[in-house]
Design an enzyme around this catalytic site. Structure first.
Site, short mmCIF file in Angstrom:
data_model
loop_
_atom_site.label_atom_id
_atom_site.label_comp_id
_atom_site.label_asym_id
_atom_site.label_seq_id
_atom_site.Cartn_x
_atom_site.Cartn_y
_atom_site.Cartn_z
N SER A 1 0.74 -1.34 -0.03
CA SER A 1 0.12 0.10 -0.08
C SER A 1 0.97 1.23 0.15
CB SER A 1 -0.93 -0.02 1.16
OG SER A 1 -0.15 -0.25 2.52
N HIS B 1 -5.46 -3.81 -2.57
CA HIS B 1 -5.21 -2.87 -3.67
C HIS B 1 -5.18 -3.35 -5.01
CE1 HIS B 1 -4.44 0.87 -1.45
NE2 HIS B 1 -3.96 0.12 -0.55
N LYS C 1 -11.83 0.15 -1.40
CA LYS C 1 -10.97 0.87 -2.39
C LYS C 1 -11.47 1.08 -3.90
CE LYS C 1 -7.46 0.45 0.85
NZ LYS C 1 -6.82 -0.46 1.90
#
Ligand SMILES: *Cc1c(COP(=O)(O)O)cnc(C)c1O
Length: 413
Positions: free
Chosen positions: A205, A233, A264
């Site tokens: 990240s 992610h 996300k």
């Protein structure tokens, strides 16, 4: 005077203040695509409010909403429809009376999307990692972790009480060294551990760099380890169909457990785990962070469901994201910026010195760009950096404006 044991809090706060580690919010009063309206905190800082607080629009380069789904009209409509039908809260935990049809639809849709037998949704990605790892791993087991794993994985691994081997970042040689030593029983463990696990982020990240998943699944086969991969992610942005880094590297079938989040690229809220029917059934009945908390609101599930549909039917959003990513990366490289090994829309710009990094971030802020400075203890001393995240919402003009400002700073250095 009344005794209060909480005096230590003032002492600790003072320490934080001296280290410059007091954290504050930048509160968003309005949002429009990549632009956010924020109250200028310098006028708030004076305390006496000599100046009236001023709202100003900033161009944001720090959201994880990579595809702009958090503001997407279709997700808004789906959530509103679910609120009208079910209300705003779920009223109970999943196993009591908190499971609504949107929860089940979301889990089925997620399993189909990830091409696994089943899926389970948690209230956050943090809860999913805690729930999965603390349920599967016990204190007689052994976990191999990348040194830069996300805090939720670190906390989860610590909670299990298992022995941890922290391998150097993305270093499969160091990982194999550990696995070999383990096989030869060279670790001073009294009980021969029953199971071994390899736990890693897929995309890290902070630097946006990928885990060597191909090598990891090969090592897992060779040393009979169970793989737990966090695609927080990766989901929605990588792979032909947006499954994540595992799909991008063609190893999605070889990973035992994949976790992730709707918060996300999927634009909403809620964590998840995908895997076999038996795995999910076991977690559903045993995982404390799943059981002892109120279920996600049905509206969040409805938004998640719509997000999965859009990911699968509108690859154009993913294309736009990657076009923007490639564009800014090439331009940064041309201008001589060190952007590390980033292969994703998370792009670190290495500055080094802590004070200088803050100064640059502050300058960008004055110019209307919201770009976070990442400093110790998040990263080691001398490795401070700016962290840009690009989205599908950015236009070329936005990227050019930021690049122009960064180049100006570069020239002045
Ligand atoms: C953001 C993140 C999480 C936490 O997900 P939330 O849904 O925000 O709780 C977990 N793992 C990684 C790698 C993340 O980046």
């Amino acid at each position: 005077m009344k005794y209060t044991g909480l005096h230590f809090v003032s002492r600790e706060l003072e320490k934080l203040k001296q280290q410059g580690l007091i954290r504050k919010f930048k509160t968003i009063a309005a949002i429009n695509g990549p632009r956010v309206k924020i109250t200028d905190d310098r006028s708030l800082m004076t305390g006496r409010r000599l100046l009236p607080a001023k709202d100003k629009w900033y161009l944001s380069f720090c959201t994880n909403d990579y595809l702009g789904l958090a503001q997407h009209p279709a997700l808004r409509r789906a959530a509103i429809a679910a609120i009208k039908k079910f209300g705003v809260g779920s009223g109970a935990s999943r196993l009591m009376a908190g499971t609504f049809t949107p929860h089940e639809e979301l889990e089925q849709s997620l399993a189909r999307f990830k091409q696994t037998e089943d899926a389970l949704v948690f209230t956050s990605g943090y809860a999913a990692n805690l729930g999965v790892i603390t349920t599967l791993v016990n204190k007689n087991d052994f976990i191999f972790c990348d040194e830069l794993n996300h805090a939720s994985l670190v906390d989860a691994c610590r909670l299990t009480g298992a022995k941890l081997y922290i391998y150097h970042h993305r270093d499969v040689t160091h990982l194999e060294e550990g696995l070999k030593r383990f096989k030869e029983n060279k670790f001073a463990v009294c009980h021969r551990p029953s199971k071994i696990f390899i736990v890693t982020d897929s995309i890290f990240s902070m630097d946006g760099d990928p885990a060597p998943l191909r090598e990891i699944v090969t090592l897992a086969q060779k040393y009979q380890a169970i793989t737990i991969i966090d695609e927080a992610h990766g989901t929605g942005i990588l792979g032909n169909r947006g499954l994540g880094l595992a799909e991008h590297l063609g190893v999605e079938k070889q990973i035992d457990v994949i976790t992730g989040t709707f918060s996300k690229a999927l634009g909403g809220i809620g964590g998840f785990v995908t895997g076999s029917k038996k795995l999910i059934s076991y977690l559903r009945s045993k995982s404390r962070p799943f059981i002892f908390t109120t279920a996600l609101p049905p509206a969040s599930c409805a938004a998640g469901l719509k997000a999965l549909e859009i990911i699968q039917t509108q690859p154009v959003l993913r294309k736009k994201l990657w076009a923007n990513t490639d564009y800014i990366k090439n331009k940064l490289m041309e201008s001589g910026f060190d952007r590390r090994g980033s292969e994703t829309p998370i792009i670190p710009i290495m500055i080094g010195d802590e004070k200088k990094t803050l100064k640059i971030a502050d300058y960008l802020w004055q110019k209307g760009f919201f770009v976070p400075a990442i400093r110790p203890p998040t990263v080691p001393y001398g490795q401070s950096r700016l962290r840009i995240s690009v989205t599908a919402m950015h236009q070329r003009t936005h990227l050019d404006a930021l690049l122009k400002c960064l180049k100006q700073i570069h020239l002045d250095r």
